[in-house]
Enzyme design. Structure first.
Site, PDB file in Angstrom:
ATOM      1  N   HIS A  29       0.888  -1.110   0.204  1.00 39.09           N
ATOM      2  CA  HIS A  29      -0.181  -0.324  -0.390  1.00 39.09           C
ATOM      3  C   HIS A  29       1.096   1.342   0.110  1.00 39.09           C
ATOM      4  O   HIS A  29       1.942   1.115   0.280  1.00 39.09           O
ATOM      5  CB  HIS A  29      -0.771  -0.253   1.116  1.00 39.09           C
ATOM      6  CG  HIS A  29      -0.307  -0.129   2.342  1.00 39.09           C
ATOM      7  ND1 HIS A  29       0.455   0.858   3.127  1.00 39.09           N
ATOM      8  CD2 HIS A  29      -0.329  -1.761   3.407  1.00 39.09           C
ATOM      9  CE1 HIS A  29       1.431   0.326   4.223  1.00 39.09           C
ATOM     10  NE2 HIS A  29       0.450  -1.146   4.529  1.00 39.09           N
ATOM     11  N   HIS A  70       3.975   1.347   2.247  1.00 39.16           N
ATOM     12  CA  HIS A  70       5.270   0.265   1.755  1.00 39.16           C
ATOM     13  C   HIS A  70       5.637   1.640   0.597  1.00 39.16           C
ATOM     14  O   HIS A  70       7.227   1.593   0.769  1.00 39.16           O
ATOM     15  CB  HIS A  70       4.558  -1.347   1.386  1.00 39.16           C
ATOM     16  CG  HIS A  70       4.183  -1.771   1.640  1.00 39.16           C
ATOM     17  ND1 HIS A  70       3.102  -2.177   2.019  1.00 39.16           N
ATOM     18  CD2 HIS A  70       5.151  -3.136   3.483  1.00 39.16           C
ATOM     19  CE1 HIS A  70       2.904  -3.009   2.730  1.00 39.16           C
ATOM     20  NE2 HIS A  70       3.904  -3.172   3.442  1.00 39.16           N
ATOM     21  N   GLY A  75       9.319   1.730   8.791  1.00 33.31           N
ATOM     22  CA  GLY A  75       7.705   1.715   8.971  1.00 33.31           C
ATOM     23  C   GLY A  75       7.499   2.098  11.233  1.00 33.31           C
ATOM     24  O   GLY A  75       7.408   1.140  11.052  1.00 33.31           O
TER      25      GLY A  75
END
Ligand code: PAF
Length: 286
Positions: free
Chosen positions: A34, A37, A147
């Protein structure tokens, strides 16, 4: 863009880059890309000469009753998305190439792995740290980008790299959110329209906590009570944890200060477990 499946070929490619004086950035993923990323890939490209994205749904980080079998996968879609990004190699090994017969070694970060997600997912972080160590050995990156949504994972990886003298620069990238605030996650694919709004209980809960803290509330007990009421006001939600912790040690805090992170994991409709987090008070720019 090249796709490499075999660890020895990946290592050979990386050694060649090092010989040419190129800095390699790694973005470890489990695929089903998504926008979150893709931003990690762009961040890696801004920091390095070459970008490797690993795509591996790592079986050792899933417990026996977790979602390994149904974890969303779509290799072709992923390749189409990554093909438009500044990525040189997708490293996509199969489990048998990553875990050879007789495999019995594990890397684990003891203390940090017991908090938060570690309580309900006891094998998870040892699986993560083991596979990330293997990826670091195979890809030999100068920099790896993770992340911040997986806030505990990032803290654990930073600790592991420091403890084991692994020569990789770890970069955390801010959470990427949908326009309505939902933190992007591959597991959002499990949400149907009916429980999609319940999933907003996490990001709106974080916003409410920040609002109350900005108005002067510093008691974790008071903020936690308000947050619990808020999350449970959404049908089908069940809190796994909603904890106010020190951003480095992950130890629980009683009073909010600059280091306090609210970290949450909430089950939605018994089908999907989502996480979100954020500092409670605004952070000074580094
Ligand atoms: O964050 C993830 O997607 C995974 O935990 C990671 C870091 C790729 C290890 O499998």
């Amino acid at each position: 863009m090249e796709i490499i499946n075999k660890p020895q070929e990946m290592l050979a490619w990386s050694r060649q880059q090092a010989q040419q004086g190129k800095r390699v950035g790694l973005v470890p993923t489990m695929g089903f890309f998504h926008e979150g990323h893709l931003r990690l890939m762009r961040r890696a490209a801004s920091l390095c000469d070459r970008v490797v994205v690993s795509l591996f749904v790592n079986p050792t980080q899933f417990g026996p009753n977790e979602d390994l079998d149904r974890y969303p996968r779509d290799f072709e879609r992923d390749m189409a998305l990554v093909g438009q990004e500044p990525v040189d190699v997708v490293f996509a090994p199969t489990p048998d190439l990553m875990y050879l017969p007789g495999y019995q070694t594990e890397v684990s970060v003891k203390q940090l792995s017991t908090h938060l997600c570690g309580r309900s997912r006891p094998v998870h972080f040892a699986g993560v740290t083991t596979v990330v160590t293997k990826l670091f050995n195979i890809v030999q990156p100068n920099t790896a980008v993770f992340g911040e949504k997986d806030f505990q994972q990032l803290a654990i990886i930073r600790r592991m790299v420091a403890d084991l003298n692994i020569p990789v620069n770890i970069v955390g990238h801010p959470i990427v959110r949908e326009p309505d605030g939902l933190a992007m996650s591959s597991r959002n694919a499990y949400l149907d329209p009916a429980n999609r709004s319940a999933a907003l209980s996490l990001s709106t809960g974080l916003a409410k906590v920040r609002e109350a803290a900005a108005a002067g509330e510093r008691s974790v007990a008071a903020l936690a009570q308000m947050l619990e009421r808020h999350i449970h006001s959404f049908a089908g939600t069940k809190i796994d944890y909603a904890s106010f912790v020190d951003g480095d040690s992950l130890e629980a805090m009683e009073t909010v200060d600059d280091r306090t992170v609210l970290a949450m994991a909430v089950h939605i409709d018994g089908k999907v477990r989502l996480i979100d987090n954020g500092y409670v008070l605004p952070q000074q720019a580094a």
